[in-house]
Design a protein around this motif. Structure first.
Motif, PDB file in Angstrom:
ATOM      1  N   ASP A  12       2.356  -7.851   2.673  1.00 43.55           N
ATOM      2  CA  ASP A  12       2.742  -7.011   1.525  1.00 43.55           C
ATOM      3  C   ASP A  12       2.539  -7.820   0.249  1.00 43.55           C
ATOM      4  OD1 ASP A  12       3.444  -4.957   3.230  1.00 43.55           O
ATOM      5  OD2 ASP A  12       5.522  -5.634   3.409  1.00 43.55           O
ATOM      6  N   LEU A  13       1.648  -7.335  -0.617  1.00 41.09           N
ATOM      7  CA  LEU A  13       1.235  -8.068  -1.806  1.00 41.09           C
ATOM      8  C   LEU A  13       2.166  -7.811  -2.985  1.00 41.09           C
ATOM      9  CD1 LEU A  13      -2.531  -7.174  -1.423  1.00 41.09           C
ATOM     10  CD2 LEU A  13      -1.455  -9.345  -0.791  1.00 41.09           C
ATOM     11  N   THR A  14       2.371  -8.817  -3.818  1.00 38.97           N
ATOM     12  CA  THR A  14       3.234  -8.659  -4.984  1.00 38.97           C
ATOM     13  C   THR A  14       2.551  -7.790  -6.029  1.00 38.97           C
ATOM     14  OG1 THR A  14       2.402 -10.591  -6.188  1.00 38.97           O
ATOM     15  CG2 THR A  14       4.184 -10.968  -4.608  1.00 38.97           C
ATOM     16  N   TYR A  15       3.363  -7.062  -6.790  1.00 33.51           N
ATOM     17  CA  TYR A  15       2.814  -6.237  -7.861  1.00 33.51           C
ATOM     18  C   TYR A  15       2.159  -7.115  -8.923  1.00 33.51           C
ATOM     19  CZ  TYR A  15       2.364  -2.906 -11.649  1.00 33.51           C
ATOM     20  OH  TYR A  15       1.850  -2.130 -12.659  1.00 33.51           O
TER      21      TYR A  15
ATOM     22  N   LEU B 277       6.155  -1.589  -6.435  1.00 31.05           N
ATOM     23  CA  LEU B 277       4.837  -1.067  -6.090  1.00 31.05           C
ATOM     24  C   LEU B 277       4.034  -2.158  -5.406  1.00 31.05           C
ATOM     25  CD1 LEU B 277       3.946   0.948  -9.327  1.00 31.05           C
ATOM     26  CD2 LEU B 277       4.520   1.881  -7.096  1.00 31.05           C
ATOM     27  N   THR B 278       3.401  -1.810  -4.305  1.00 32.27           N
ATOM     28  CA  THR B 278       2.690  -2.811  -3.525  1.00 32.27           C
ATOM     29  C   THR B 278       1.498  -2.184  -2.804  1.00 32.27           C
ATOM     30  OG1 THR B 278       2.937  -4.508  -1.794  1.00 32.27           O
ATOM     31  CG2 THR B 278       4.133  -2.456  -1.462  1.00 32.27           C
ATOM     32  N   ARG B 279       0.694  -3.025  -2.225  1.00 29.76           N
ATOM     33  CA  ARG B 279      -0.306  -2.648  -1.231  1.00 29.76           C
ATOM     34  C   ARG B 279      -0.107  -3.565  -0.037  1.00 29.76           C
ATOM     35  NH1 ARG B 279      -5.278  -0.040  -2.855  1.00 29.76           N
ATOM     36  NH2 ARG B 279      -5.438   0.313  -5.102  1.00 29.76           N
ATOM     37  N   THR B 280      -0.454  -3.089   1.135  1.00 28.83           N
ATOM     38  CA  THR B 280      -0.366  -3.914   2.330  1.00 28.83           C
ATOM     39  C   THR B 280      -1.769  -4.255   2.819  1.00 28.83           C
ATOM     40  OG1 THR B 280       1.755  -2.973   3.021  1.00 28.83           O
ATOM     41  CG2 THR B 280       0.425  -4.023   4.725  1.00 28.83           C
TER      42      THR B 280
ATOM     43  N   LEU C 128      -1.353  -7.848  -7.846  1.00 30.73           N
ATOM     44  CA  LEU C 128      -2.198  -6.663  -7.941  1.00 30.73           C
ATOM     45  C   LEU C 128      -2.547  -6.357  -9.397  1.00 30.73           C
ATOM     46  CD1 LEU C 128      -0.337  -4.342  -5.397  1.00 30.73           C
ATOM     47  CD2 LEU C 128      -2.435  -5.615  -4.997  1.00 30.73           C
ATOM     48  N   TYR C 129      -1.556  -6.483 -10.277  1.00 33.16           N
ATOM     49  CA  TYR C 129      -1.773  -6.170 -11.687  1.00 33.16           C
ATOM     50  C   TYR C 129      -2.733  -7.164 -12.325  1.00 33.16           C
ATOM     51  CZ  TYR C 129      -0.764  -5.112 -16.563  1.00 33.16           C
ATOM     52  OH  TYR C 129      -0.884  -4.782 -17.883  1.00 33.16           O
ATOM     53  N   GLU C 130      -2.521  -8.446 -12.053  1.00 32.69           N
ATOM     54  CA  GLU C 130      -3.361  -9.487 -12.656  1.00 32.69           C
ATOM     55  C   GLU C 130      -4.812  -9.389 -12.196  1.00 32.69           C
ATOM     56  OE1 GLU C 130      -1.445 -13.125 -11.623  1.00 32.69           O
ATOM     57  OE2 GLU C 130       0.334 -12.698 -12.856  1.00 32.69           O
ATOM     58  N   HIS C 131      -5.032  -8.822 -11.011  1.00 31.14           N
ATOM     59  CA  HIS C 131      -6.387  -8.756 -10.468  1.00 31.14           C
ATOM     60  C   HIS C 131      -6.960  -7.328 -10.479  1.00 31.14           C
ATOM     61  CE1 HIS C 131      -4.917 -12.649  -9.055  1.00 31.14           C
ATOM     62  NE2 HIS C 131      -6.181 -13.007  -9.003  1.00 31.14           N
ATOM     63  N   ASN C 132      -6.307  -6.465 -11.249  1.00 27.45           N
ATOM     64  CA  ASN C 132      -6.834  -5.096 -11.481  1.00 27.45           C
ATOM     65  C   ASN C 132      -7.038  -4.300 -10.201  1.00 27.45           C
ATOM     66  OD1 ASN C 132      -7.047  -5.363 -14.363  1.00 27.45           O
ATOM     67  ND2 ASN C 132      -8.820  -6.693 -14.006  1.00 27.45           N
TER      68      ASN C 132
ATOM     69  N   ALA D  58       2.323   3.635 -12.791  1.00 30.73           N
ATOM     70  CA  ALA D  58       3.579   3.856 -12.075  1.00 30.73           C
ATOM     71  C   ALA D  58       3.792   5.329 -11.775  1.00 30.73           C
ATOM     72  CB  ALA D  58       4.749   3.318 -12.884  1.00 30.73           C
ATOM     73  N   GLN D  59       3.224   6.210 -12.616  1.00 27.96           N
ATOM     74  CA  GLN D  59       3.368   7.648 -12.395  1.00 27.96           C
ATOM     75  C   GLN D  59       2.333   8.178 -11.404  1.00 27.96           C
ATOM     76  OE1 GLN D  59       2.954   9.547 -16.195  1.00 27.96           O
ATOM     77  NE2 GLN D  59       5.095   9.343 -16.700  1.00 27.96           N
ATOM     78  N   ASN D  60       1.405   7.329 -11.018  1.00 24.78           N
ATOM     79  CA  ASN D  60       0.243   7.833 -10.307  1.00 24.78           C
ATOM     80  C   ASN D  60       0.606   8.524  -8.997  1.00 24.78           C
ATOM     81  OD1 ASN D  60      -2.664   8.036 -10.465  1.00 24.78           O
ATOM     82  ND2 ASN D  60      -2.716   6.719  -8.664  1.00 24.78           N
TER      83      ASN D  60
END
Length: 403
Positions: free
Chosen positions: A390-393, A373-376, A396-400, A185-187
């Motif tokens: 727009d992908l859910t966090y 936090l997301t990626r598109t 993204l987290y579950e799939h590294n 989250a700080q990245n």
């Protein structure tokens, strides 16, 4: 202890040198100066002492100058023979008492002019109390002799304008101030610092490294220089430049091996995601003007996305937003006609999608509307229509693929 006692016993001050290691050569490239004074069981850090505003400024000035003078006397031969750099404390408030003249004269007295390019002034920009525009004048003059600036304790509280004014050669990040539980989250803070460092030609140093975990994260986040007790304790002795070369190199190989495995997993997950969304799109054949088709697509994207929409090649949105809220998909017609070409790299991504890229996954970012936090993920539907998902966090987290 009375501060006057310190003045009378300055010759008892201990000058320590903390090694700074490079990520590229795995050798000692510099030492940072630390001053200590011991009175019985009580120990004073001299640099902290110089920032204590309850102590008269002339006393603090004298103590700092004594530390610098003594450090250069001890280190001069090492700088000359081994060509290592020397990081000297520089309290900007004390420096401005005479606009840097006394400090600079001390540097010239103790170091040959040919050695001044090996000197770095360690300045915490957030501790300066005056007008920053005034500080940059003596610093800029001193730098004309090859002396460099290392800005200390760079982080989320740093003032970017002030960093730019001083044009530092090194940005020091204190890893002990980081919360590793929310590193991802700080990245964005580090991404900003990294981008700034590249643009101004500065190098990142990660300071106060105490564990291999911190060293790994420093390496992963673009540090060229490392310093901390995990590598080497400060000492009054200088070490062989190669003293940790084998250990450092072996740890670096482990970092590389670990990172390659993570990147391979991430790459496979991204390929899988791209293939999955492409198959869903092929099956549903969405149309920007057909809401029923868009809702069919939404049902198929339920495990991946919280929003999607379709734009033309100029960035104008031709579909409504299809947004998942409280477990239901909603149609936001008011989004039609919005233009997204102002977003960085938007048009360039459109060109890539049109020509040779099947799908594009953005960097991680915070969504404006939700703060999540997301990626598109973007892909071309045809020559004129482009889908943005727009992908859910959680996904993204579950799939590294968060970072």
């Amino acid at each position: 202890m009375d501060v006057l006692d310190i003045l009378e016993r300055l010759d008892e001050m201990s000058v320590l040198f903390e090694p700074i290691y490079s990520a590229d050569e795995h050798v000692i490239v510099a030492y940072e100066v630390i001053g200590e004074f011991t009175d019985g069981e009580e120990m004073f850090n001299i640099v902290d002492f110089t920032y204590d505003e309850s102590i008269p400024i002339d006393i603090r000035n004298e103590v700092e100058r004594y530390l610098i003078k003594k450090a250069m006397e001890i280190a001069k031969e090492e700088v000359t023979s081994s060509q290592v750099s020397l990081y000297l404390p520089c309290n900007p408030n004390l420096l401005m008492e005479d606009f840097g003249d006394g400090y600079f004269q001390l540097l010239k007295e103790e170091m040959d002019e040919s050695l001044l390019p090996y000197i770095y002034l360690v300045i915490p920009e957030h501790k300066f109390n005056g007008e920053f525009e005034q500080l940059q004048h003596p610093i800029r003059y001193i730098k004309t002799y090859g002396v460099k600036v290392a800005l200390d304790n760079i982080g989320s509280d740093s003032n970017l304008d002030q960093i730019l004014m001083l044009e530092p050669a090194v940005l020091k990040i204190n890893v002990s101030q980081l919360n590793y539980n929310v590193w991802g989250a700080q990245n964005h803070v580090f991404t900003t610092i990294q981008s700034l460092a590249v643009k101004i030609g500065a190098t990142l140093m990660f300071d106060n490294i105490q564990t291999d975990y911190q060293l790994h994260h420093a390496w992963k986040n673009g540090a060229r220089y490392f310093k901390g007790v995990y590598l080497q304790q400060p000492s009054n002795q200088f070490l062989s430049k190669d003293t940790l070369k084998e250990k450092f190199r072996n740890e670096c190989k482990q970092f590389i091996s670990t990172e390659k495995r993570l990147l391979e997993v991430k790459y496979e997950e991204m390929k899988k995601l791209q293939k999955t969304i492409a198959n869903i799109v092929e099956y549903t054949k969405p149309d920007g003007k057909d809401v029923d088709k868009l809702l069919q697509l939404a049902k198929q994207l339920e495990n991946y996305a919280f929003r999607f929409y379709i734009c033309n090649e100029e960035g104008f949105q031709i579909s409504p937003n299809i947004v998942r809220k409280n477990g239901n998909w909603n149609v936001e017609e008011q989004a039609i006609g919005k233009n997204w070409s102002w977003r960085p790299y938007f048009l360039f991504n459109i060109i890539k999608l049109r020509n040779d890229v099947k799908g594009e996954l953005s960097d991680i970012y915070s969504d404006i509307a939700t703060g999540e936090l997301t990626r598109t993920y973007s892909m071309a539907l045809n020559e004129h229509e482009y889908l943005f998902v727009d992908l859910t966090y959680d996904y993204l987290y579950e799939h590294n693929i968060v970072n």
